[in-house]
Structures are given as C-alpha cells and as structure tokens.
Design an enzyme around this catalytic site. Structure first.
Site, PDB file in Angstrom:
ATOM      1  N   GLY A  45       0.830  -1.203   0.000  1.00 59.54           N
ATOM      2  CA  GLY A  45       0.000   0.000   0.000  1.00 59.54           C
ATOM      3  C   GLY A  45       0.860   1.247   0.000  1.00 59.54           C
ATOM      4  O   GLY A  45       1.984   1.228   0.519  1.00 59.54           O
ATOM      5  N   GLN A  50       3.147  10.019   0.669  1.00 55.05           N
ATOM      6  CA  GLN A  50       4.435   9.343   0.901  1.00 55.05           C
ATOM      7  C   GLN A  50       5.430   9.599  -0.224  1.00 55.05           C
ATOM      8  O   GLN A  50       6.628   9.370  -0.060  1.00 55.05           O
ATOM      9  CB  GLN A  50       4.227   7.834   1.076  1.00 55.05           C
ATOM     10  CG  GLN A  50       3.457   7.466   2.340  1.00 55.05           C
ATOM     11  CD  GLN A  50       3.262   5.984   2.445  1.00 55.05           C
ATOM     12  OE1 GLN A  50       2.298   5.437   1.917  1.00 55.05           O
ATOM     13  NE2 GLN A  50       4.188   5.302   3.104  1.00 55.05           N
ATOM     14  N   LEU A  96       6.149   1.893   4.486  1.00 54.59           N
ATOM     15  CA  LEU A  96       7.308   2.244   3.658  1.00 54.59           C
ATOM     16  C   LEU A  96       7.968   3.536   4.136  1.00 54.59           C
ATOM     17  O   LEU A  96       9.139   3.757   3.862  1.00 54.59           O
ATOM     18  CB  LEU A  96       6.882   2.379   2.189  1.00 54.59           C
ATOM     19  CG  LEU A  96       6.570   1.056   1.474  1.00 54.59           C
ATOM     20  CD1 LEU A  96       5.928   1.317   0.113  1.00 54.59           C
ATOM     21  CD2 LEU A  96       7.828   0.215   1.318  1.00 54.59           C
ATOM     22  N   HIS A 137      -4.973   2.048   7.374  1.00 52.75           N
ATOM     23  CA  HIS A 137      -3.584   2.539   7.464  1.00 52.75           C
ATOM     24  C   HIS A 137      -3.340   3.644   6.428  1.00 52.75           C
ATOM     25  O   HIS A 137      -2.785   4.695   6.743  1.00 52.75           O
ATOM     26  CB  HIS A 137      -2.623   1.353   7.250  1.00 52.75           C
ATOM     27  CG  HIS A 137      -1.183   1.734   7.214  1.00 52.75           C
ATOM     28  ND1 HIS A 137      -0.291   1.394   8.215  1.00 52.75           N
ATOM     29  CD2 HIS A 137      -0.444   2.423   6.294  1.00 52.75           C
ATOM     30  CE1 HIS A 137       0.905   1.880   7.921  1.00 52.75           C
ATOM     31  NE2 HIS A 137       0.846   2.494   6.756  1.00 52.75           N
ATOM     32  N   GLU A 138      -3.798   3.416   5.197  1.00 51.63           N
ATOM     33  CA  GLU A 138      -3.540   4.385   4.116  1.00 51.63           C
ATOM     34  C   GLU A 138      -4.391   5.648   4.276  1.00 51.63           C
ATOM     35  O   GLU A 138      -3.924   6.752   3.984  1.00 51.63           O
ATOM     36  CB  GLU A 138      -3.780   3.740   2.748  1.00 51.63           C
ATOM     37  CG  GLU A 138      -2.878   2.547   2.421  1.00 51.63           C
ATOM     38  CD  GLU A 138      -1.393   2.801   2.597  1.00 51.63           C
ATOM     39  OE1 GLU A 138      -0.949   3.964   2.491  1.00 51.63           O
ATOM     40  OE2 GLU A 138      -0.664   1.829   2.870  1.00 51.63           O
TER      41      GLU A 138
HETATM   42  C1  QAP Z   1       0.548  -0.553   4.843  1.00 55.85           C
HETATM   43  O1  QAP Z   1       2.711  -1.138   4.229  1.00 55.85           O
HETATM   44  C2  QAP Z   1       0.053  -1.725   5.598  1.00 55.85           C
HETATM   45  O2  QAP Z   1       9.440  -1.486   6.876  1.00 55.85           O
HETATM   46  C3  QAP Z   1       1.448  -0.891   3.686  1.00 55.85           C
HETATM   47  O3  QAP Z   1      11.418  -2.298   5.252  1.00 55.85           O
HETATM   48  C4  QAP Z   1       0.783  -2.279   6.627  1.00 55.85           C
HETATM   49  O4  QAP Z   1       3.498  -1.831   2.267  1.00 55.85           O
HETATM   50  C5  QAP Z   1      -1.143  -2.289   5.311  1.00 55.85           C
HETATM   51  C6  QAP Z   1       7.490  -2.217   3.878  1.00 55.85           C
HETATM   52  C7  QAP Z   1       0.301  -3.360   7.333  1.00 55.85           C
HETATM   53  C8  QAP Z   1      -1.616  -3.356   6.023  1.00 55.85           C
HETATM   54  C9  QAP Z   1      -0.902  -3.904   7.029  1.00 55.85           C
HETATM   55  C10 QAP Z   1       7.813  -1.827   5.157  1.00 55.85           C
HETATM   56  C11 QAP Z   1       8.506  -2.628   3.045  1.00 55.85           C
HETATM   57  C12 QAP Z   1       6.115  -2.161   3.358  1.00 55.85           C
HETATM   58  C13 QAP Z   1       9.110  -1.869   5.611  1.00 55.85           C
HETATM   59  C14 QAP Z   1       3.715  -1.581   3.428  1.00 55.85           C
HETATM   60  C15 QAP Z   1      10.138  -2.284   4.757  1.00 55.85           C
HETATM   61  C16 QAP Z   1       9.829  -2.662   3.472  1.00 55.85           C
HETATM   62  C17 QAP Z   1       5.045  -1.699   4.036  1.00 55.85           C
HETATM   63 CO    CO Z   2       2.183   3.698   5.597  1.00 57.52          CO
END
Ligand code: QAP
Ligand code: CO
Length: 171
Positions: A45, A50, A96, A137-138
């Site tokens: 996401g 961001q 991210l 979250h988004e």
């Molecule tokens: C949001 O999060 C989300 O720390 C999207 O080193 C989170 O794509 C939605 C990511 C949890 C639902 C549940 C994070 C990639 C990606 C990191 C992400 C990293 C590399 C996070």
């Molecule tokens: Co986020």
C-alpha cells in the site's frame, strides 16, 4: 518512473491531503508512478503523500494466493470515506515511510469504503481482513497520521530508540 519515498520524521507526512478534483492524464501518470514505486519497494500500500503529493489518493495491491501482485488486483482509491466500521482486530503493521519497524496496531475488522476510481466514478467496496486494515492505514496517511502514533507510550518510546539507532547505523 520510480518516485522517492519520504520517511519519518519528515514533517510532510503530517500534512492533511486535499480532495482530488481533476481525474486527468496527469493523475493517471502519477497513479502509474505510485504503482511502480510501491512494487519496487516491496510494499502492499502507498498513499500519495508518501511520495510528496498531498492529494487524497492511495493504492493497494494485496498479493494473491501465489504471492503475486499484478495490476489486476490493484485498487486505486481516491477521495475515500469509511462507513459502517465493525469489530476490532490486531495486526503487526509496517510502513514504507517507517522502514524496518513493525508493531501491533488495533483497527476495525470490517468496513464499507466509498471512493472514486481514476476516472472519478463513484465506487463502493466491502472490506475485511488485511484489505480493511490496509485501507485504514492508508487513509490515516491522507489525514497526516502514521501507525506509530497509535502505539502506547512505552511502545512509542521503544520505537524512537530503535529507529534512531537503525538510522545511525545506516549513515
Ligand atoms: C501498509 O505497508 C500496511 O518497513 C502498507 O522495510 C501495513 O506496504 C497495510 C514495507 C500493514 C496493512 C498492514 C515496510 C517494506 C512495506 C518496511 C507496506 C520495509 C519494506 C510496508
Ligand atoms: Co504507511
């Protein structure tokens, strides 16, 4: 084109994003760049803020049963609002914009989402499980909020310590 992702503690992440009013070619190019950026960073996401664009747009691409993220399961969500939130659930979230840190966050279990697609058409979606969590979250990003702001005082302190340490080690 892959866009640079803003990371905590950049103050831009606290900005409240504005409604989208033009569903034109430049929005479509931007959404395509967001997808490329998200996939290249291994995300599921991404909100427009961001990548430094304060508009109420986000994308989600939950991997399918084989773990693939194709454009067929891509959701482009513009000007969203949450209706009929129900229940509560805990999930270990990441972001991210907060690389390398994951922590349990409480969210609604299911919800109805009203939004517009890239053409401005009104859409309605029933969401539960990971999709419902990702939507919340988004949407928080569109309101200038990060998941770390939902942690308890002690977990937040643990985060600040770990994150600062990791950043020092990077330099
Ligand atoms: C949001 O999060 C989300 O720390 C999207 O080193 C989170 O794509 C939605 C990511 C949890 C639902 C549940 C994070 C990639 C990606 C990191 C992400 C990293 C590399 C996070
Ligand atoms: Co986020």
């Amino acid at each position: 084109m892959i866009l640079p992702i803003i990371t905590y503690p950049n103050k831009q992440l606290k900005v409240r994003s504005s409604e989208v009013t033009s569903f034109n070619e430049s929005l479509h190019c931007f959404l395509d760049d967001m997808f490329e950026t998200m996939i290249s960073s291994n995300g599921i996401g991404l909100a427009a803020i961001q990548v430094a664009n304060p508009i109420r747009a986000l994308i989600l691409c939950i991997p399918d049963d084989e773990g693939n993220q194709t454009k067929e399961n891509l959701l482009e969500i513009i000007n969203p609002s949450i209706h009929n939130p129900k229940g509560s659930t805990l999930y270990q979230e990441g972001c991210l914009s907060v690389p390398g840190f994951y922590e349990d966050v409480e969210r609604y279990e299911s919800l109805t989402l009203h939004y517009q697609n890239r053409h401005g058409d009104p859409c309605v979606l029933e969401a539960s499980e990971l999709l419902a969590i990702a939507i919340q979250h988004e949407i928080d990003h569109l309101d200038g909020k990060l998941f770390i702001e939902k942690l308890t005082y002690n977990r937040r302190k643990k985060f600040e310590k770990e994150y600062k340490k990791a950043q020092k080690e990077k330099k």
